[in-house]
Motif scaffolding. Structure first.
Motif, mmCIF file in Angstrom:
data_model
loop_
_atom_site.group_PDB
_atom_site.id
_atom_site.type_symbol
_atom_site.label_atom_id
_atom_site.label_comp_id
_atom_site.label_asym_id
_atom_site.label_seq_id
_atom_site.Cartn_x
_atom_site.Cartn_y
_atom_site.Cartn_z
ATOM 1 N N ASP A 23 10.987 -46.131 -94.564
ATOM 2 C CA ASP A 23 11.973 -46.870 -95.283
ATOM 3 C C ASP A 23 11.003 -47.750 -96.110
ATOM 4 O O ASP A 23 10.239 -48.664 -95.469
ATOM 5 N N TYR A 24 11.132 -47.938 -97.565
ATOM 6 C CA TYR A 24 10.242 -48.816 -98.124
ATOM 7 C C TYR A 24 10.818 -50.222 -98.452
ATOM 8 O O TYR A 24 9.901 -50.960 -98.599
ATOM 9 N N GLU A 25 11.884 -50.356 -97.837
ATOM 10 C CA GLU A 25 12.589 -51.924 -97.594
ATOM 11 C C GLU A 25 11.727 -52.602 -96.593
ATOM 12 O O GLU A 25 11.346 -53.789 -96.675
ATOM 13 N N SER A 26 11.627 -51.885 -95.399
ATOM 14 C CA SER A 26 10.787 -52.440 -94.235
ATOM 15 C C SER A 26 9.658 -52.151 -94.023
ATOM 16 O O SER A 26 8.772 -52.772 -93.357
ATOM 17 N N GLY A 27 9.298 -51.031 -94.566
ATOM 18 C CA GLY A 27 7.610 -50.551 -94.439
ATOM 19 C C GLY A 27 7.650 -49.896 -93.099
ATOM 20 O O GLY A 27 6.466 -49.413 -92.844
ATOM 21 N N MET A 28 8.673 -49.493 -92.498
ATOM 22 C CA MET A 28 8.452 -48.803 -91.144
ATOM 23 C C MET A 28 8.739 -47.628 -91.350
ATOM 24 O O MET A 28 9.646 -46.977 -92.207
ATOM 25 N N SER A 29 8.192 -46.462 -90.698
ATOM 26 C CA SER A 29 8.099 -45.016 -90.659
ATOM 27 C C SER A 29 9.383 -44.949 -89.560
ATOM 28 O O SER A 29 9.400 -45.323 -88.504
ATOM 29 N N LEU A 30 10.123 -43.990 -90.048
ATOM 30 C CA LEU A 30 11.227 -43.340 -89.300
ATOM 31 C C LEU A 30 10.500 -42.120 -88.345
ATOM 32 O O LEU A 30 11.457 -41.651 -87.444
ATOM 33 N N GLY A 31 9.649 -41.711 -88.785
ATOM 34 C CA GLY A 31 8.982 -40.482 -88.188
ATOM 35 C C GLY A 31 7.626 -40.112 -88.827
ATOM 36 O O GLY A 31 7.645 -39.962 -89.842
ATOM 37 N N THR A 32 6.776 -39.680 -87.950
ATOM 38 C CA THR A 32 5.356 -39.078 -88.656
ATOM 39 C C THR A 32 5.385 -37.930 -87.849
ATOM 40 O O THR A 32 5.514 -37.505 -86.595
ATOM 41 N N LEU A 33 4.367 -36.757 -88.519
ATOM 42 C CA LEU A 33 3.642 -35.750 -87.750
ATOM 43 C C LEU A 33 2.460 -35.427 -88.432
ATOM 44 O O LEU A 33 2.383 -35.635 -89.596
ATOM 45 N N GLY A 34 1.584 -34.979 -87.660
ATOM 46 C CA GLY A 34 0.186 -35.001 -88.112
ATOM 47 C C GLY A 34 -0.729 -36.128 -88.237
ATOM 48 O O GLY A 34 -0.526 -37.128 -87.343
ATOM 49 N N GLY A 35 -1.416 -36.115 -89.009
ATOM 50 C CA GLY A 35 -2.523 -37.468 -89.166
ATOM 51 C C GLY A 35 -3.894 -37.010 -88.366
ATOM 52 O O GLY A 35 -4.413 -35.838 -88.354
ATOM 53 N N GLY A 36 -4.196 -37.913 -87.634
ATOM 54 C CA GLY A 36 -5.374 -37.705 -86.641
ATOM 55 C C GLY A 36 -6.490 -39.097 -86.722
ATOM 56 O O GLY A 36 -5.700 -40.080 -87.249
ATOM 57 N N GLU A 37 -7.524 -39.021 -86.336
ATOM 58 C CA GLU A 37 -8.458 -40.275 -86.310
ATOM 59 C C GLU A 37 -8.537 -40.725 -87.554
ATOM 60 O O GLU A 37 -8.714 -41.988 -87.631
ATOM 61 N N TRP A 38 -8.783 -39.948 -88.628
ATOM 62 C CA TRP A 38 -9.181 -40.544 -89.828
ATOM 63 C C TRP A 38 -7.774 -40.693 -90.700
ATOM 64 O O TRP A 38 -8.047 -41.181 -91.670
ATOM 65 N N LEU A 39 -6.469 -40.467 -90.302
ATOM 66 C CA LEU A 39 -5.656 -40.619 -91.151
ATOM 67 C C LEU A 39 -4.395 -41.161 -90.120
ATOM 68 O O LEU A 39 -3.565 -40.592 -89.418
ATOM 69 N N ASP A 40 -4.573 -42.771 -90.213
ATOM 70 C CA ASP A 40 -3.228 -43.323 -89.475
ATOM 71 C C ASP A 40 -2.333 -43.399 -90.291
ATOM 72 O O ASP A 40 -2.209 -44.339 -91.237
ATOM 73 N N LEU A 41 -1.398 -42.445 -90.029
ATOM 74 C CA LEU A 41 0.042 -42.494 -90.833
ATOM 75 C C LEU A 41 0.652 -43.758 -90.759
ATOM 76 O O LEU A 41 1.588 -44.026 -91.750
ATOM 77 N N GLU A 42 0.826 -44.446 -89.845
ATOM 78 C CA GLU A 42 1.444 -45.614 -89.641
ATOM 79 C C GLU A 42 0.906 -46.792 -90.807
ATOM 80 O O GLU A 42 1.909 -47.219 -91.438
ATOM 81 N N VAL A 43 -0.159 -46.752 -90.655
ATOM 82 C CA VAL A 43 -1.014 -47.827 -91.815
ATOM 83 C C VAL A 43 -0.806 -47.148 -93.070
ATOM 84 O O VAL A 43 -0.345 -47.906 -93.938
ATOM 85 N N ALA A 44 -1.022 -45.910 -93.193
ATOM 86 C CA ALA A 44 -0.712 -45.231 -94.785
ATOM 87 C C ALA A 44 0.459 -45.409 -95.039
ATOM 88 O O ALA A 44 1.056 -45.707 -96.273
#
Length: 124
Positions: A23-44
């Motif tokens: 949600d780009y209004e709040s900056g919050m993710s509604l769900g993530t899948l994948g990523g890992g040590e070098w890819l923090d999807l919440e930060v991205a």
């Protein structure tokens, strides 16, 4: 299609490393899948919220009668694809799919096609 199914579908795209629905209004993710040590999807996801907001401000400042379909960020080893969700109930979308692809294992045109299909089937 629900959020979980949409994220799984996105991860089935060749070369997919991680995906988030944001949600780009709040900056919050509604769900993530994948990523890992070098890819923090919440930060991205939070960081790419700023990319989307900035581009929306530019469109407004230029008074363009248009809308964003997707935004591509090309790195040497990765593609970062941001696909805005077309909300049929609202004049402007507030969600986007964020997909990270391994550049060597992906086909950008096919990835965009798959995200467009997922976006069309997604219900939030």
């Amino acid at each position: 299609m629900n959020i979980e199914t949409a994220l799984k579908e996105a991860m089935s795209i060749d070369g997919a490393v991680g995906v988030a629905l944001v949600d780009y209004e709040s900056g919050m993710s509604l769900g993530t899948l994948g990523g890992g040590e070098w890819l923090d999807l919440e930060v991205a996801a939070a960081g790419n919220t700023e990319v989307v907001r900035s581009k929306m401000r530019v469109l407004a400042a230029l008074a363009l009668n248009d809308s964003i379909e997707d935004i591509l960020i090309t790195l040497r080893r990765q593609y970062h694809l941001i696909r805005l969700i077309n909300d049929r109930q609202s004049a402007s979308p507030s969600l986007f799919l964020y997909l990270v692809l391994d550049r060597e294992r992906s086909n950008l045109a096919l990835a965009r096609h798959h995200l467009r299909r997922i976006e069309g089937d997604l219900t939030v």
